[in-house]
Write a protein that holds these residues in place. Sequence first.
Motif, PDB file in Angstrom:
ATOM      1  N   GLY A   1       0.824  -1.211   0.000  1.00 31.06           N
ATOM      2  CA  GLY A   1       0.000   0.000   0.000  1.00 31.06           C
ATOM      3  C   GLY A   1       0.847   1.244   0.000  1.00 31.06           C
ATOM      4  N   GLN A   2       0.547   2.130  -0.933  1.00 32.41           N
ATOM      5  CA  GLN A   2       1.388   3.308  -1.053  1.00 32.41           C
ATOM      6  C   GLN A   2       1.170   4.281   0.093  1.00 32.41           C
ATOM      7  N   ALA A   3      -0.002   4.253   0.701  1.00 36.99           N
ATOM      8  CA  ALA A   3      -0.253   5.193   1.783  1.00 36.99           C
ATOM      9  C   ALA A   3       0.675   4.906   2.950  1.00 36.99           C
ATOM     10  N   GLU A   4       0.793   3.640   3.277  1.00 39.17           N
ATOM     11  CA  GLU A   4       1.713   3.303   4.353  1.00 39.17           C
ATOM     12  C   GLU A   4       3.122   3.729   3.995  1.00 39.17           C
ATOM     13  N   ALA A   5       3.402   3.611   2.713  1.00 43.47           N
ATOM     14  CA  ALA A   5       4.736   3.950   2.260  1.00 43.47           C
ATOM     15  C   ALA A   5       5.085   5.387   2.616  1.00 43.47           C
TER      16      ALA A   5
ATOM     17  N   SER B   1      10.324  -3.029  -3.346  1.00 43.33           N
ATOM     18  CA  SER B   1      11.223  -3.404  -4.429  1.00 43.33           C
ATOM     19  C   SER B   1      11.333  -2.237  -5.398  1.00 43.33           C
ATOM     20  N   THR B   2      12.384  -2.216  -6.195  1.00 43.53           N
ATOM     21  CA  THR B   2      12.534  -1.116  -7.136  1.00 43.53           C
ATOM     22  C   THR B   2      11.404  -1.102  -8.159  1.00 43.53           C
ATOM     23  N   ALA B   3      10.911  -2.296  -8.497  1.00 43.36           N
ATOM     24  CA  ALA B   3       9.799  -2.339  -9.462  1.00 43.36           C
ATOM     25  C   ALA B   3       8.600  -1.595  -8.908  1.00 43.36           C
ATOM     26  N   SER B   4       8.338  -1.787  -7.633  1.00 41.48           N
ATOM     27  CA  SER B   4       7.152  -1.141  -7.094  1.00 41.48           C
ATOM     28  C   SER B   4       7.409   0.328  -6.813  1.00 41.48           C
ATOM     29  N   ILE B   5       8.658   0.686  -6.555  1.00 46.37           N
ATOM     30  CA  ILE B   5       8.987   2.105  -6.425  1.00 46.37           C
ATOM     31  C   ILE B   5       8.787   2.794  -7.768  1.00 46.37           C
ATOM     32  N   GLN B   6       9.150   2.102  -8.818  1.00 46.04           N
ATOM     33  CA  GLN B   6       8.983   2.656 -10.155  1.00 46.04           C
ATOM     34  C   GLN B   6       7.500   2.897 -10.457  1.00 46.04           C
ATOM     35  N   LYS B   7       6.694   1.952 -10.052  1.00 43.62           N
ATOM     36  CA  LYS B   7       5.265   2.085 -10.271  1.00 43.62           C
ATOM     37  C   LYS B   7       4.720   3.284  -9.490  1.00 43.62           C
TER      38      LYS B   7
END
Lengths: 272, 193
Positions: free
Chosen positions: B12-16, B74-80
């Motif tokens: 979840g990006q919000a937690e991020a 992961s970098t993939a999800s950071i990219q997203k």
Amino acid sequence: MSGEDQERFEDYLELERYIDELQAGRVAHPPSELTPSQVRIYRMAALFRSASPGAAEPRPEFVAALQARLEQELEEEGGESTQKLPVLPERRASQAQRRPGHVSRRALLGGGAAIAASMVVGAGIERAAVQVANRNSSAHNPPPKGTPPKSTAFIEDGVPTIWHFVTTVAELGKNAVRFATNAVVGYVIFADEDADPQDRGKIIAMSAACTHMGCIVQWESADRKFVCPCHPGLFTEYGKVDNNSGQRYLFALPRMETKVEDGKVYVKVPID
Amino acid sequence: MGTLRRKQVVGGQAEALALGQNAVDVQEFQTLYQENLGLIYRYVYSKVGNREEAEDLTSQIFIKAVRGVDHNRSTASIQKWLYQVARTTIADYWRAYYRTTASSLEELLEAGWEGPVEEEMIFASSQPAERVQRVLQALPEHYREVLTCRFLLSLSIRETALRMGLTEANVKVLQFRALKRAADLEHVVTRTV
């Protein structure tokens, strides 16, 4: 679409002016108050401009400068990252200066003059909301080492607050009533039989900043839902994430304290 | 794909957003930056059409992403996540130009206003220049020609008029209609890839 999309001679001239600016490599802004189909025309012009040979390649100086800036940002982040304001609102402010009328259009969108200020806060609230949400989930995921304890309230401890008058109980009726201060935008609504038991019969207040990216959600009285104008975020009348929400990973809209005195509804808000 | 300090997996990006405290590995960041800067910049440029704003918005996107990102992902999800920030920033940019009426929200949605999934797919699957080519190929000849003259060859109205054997007024009308048609075609053309 209606007759709004009839082509007028001015439309050709305005578009030409825009294309001319693009060709010259200058900052180009479409006229305001465009219909959606007109906006698509301008967006297409911007897209085509980017296909002009060499146009859309970043300058090496820019690439280097931004990288340096980000690295600095990352170093600082080791210390006190979460206290910083997000960058977007700063741009909004400068854009408003560059283009007179910008704020008023946005205000129209939100339906209140305070909306421009509220957008700034929206992002801040998002963070606060995240902290609340994070606390809620911390039972499952203990916070990582070194993370300071999260604030347990929507308004962080130590932030000075005041009771902000919103409406009267009589006026509130069945709909959500919006309020805006310099610091927050929110809604109050009366929780009737379909609310959770602990809320029933109370007037509840919630932040209007979507928990996705901080856009201000709009009350749709026909559906009795809050709709985010930016993405398909959808919240119930009591601020929970709606089952039909197209936006995933949302948290409920954060609640704020309310009180009723002499038939008047107040919400506890941060002072500016 | 490597990971940026995967200490704890959270979704979840919000937690991020709330977890931006760990210092990110500078080298990993540099890789991420180098791999994505061009993509993001070209995307932004294709939405605003000028360098100054493209640089301004690109900076904002990266700063926002750096401040908000959860480095445990992961970098993939950071990219997203980075692309999501980009999309939202662009949506905000264009939102200022919409006429806002009572029915405008519905109109915007109908007009495919930053539909999240679609846009993301287009974003990921093709570069702006490629999309332009695809749209051009799908347009009738005179529309293709006027857009090629004005945008790919950067000819003036006068030069375009001469070249096409039209009056300048004709060119203004023609380019308007060509872009309108292109806008109608874009989703169809880019989706069938």
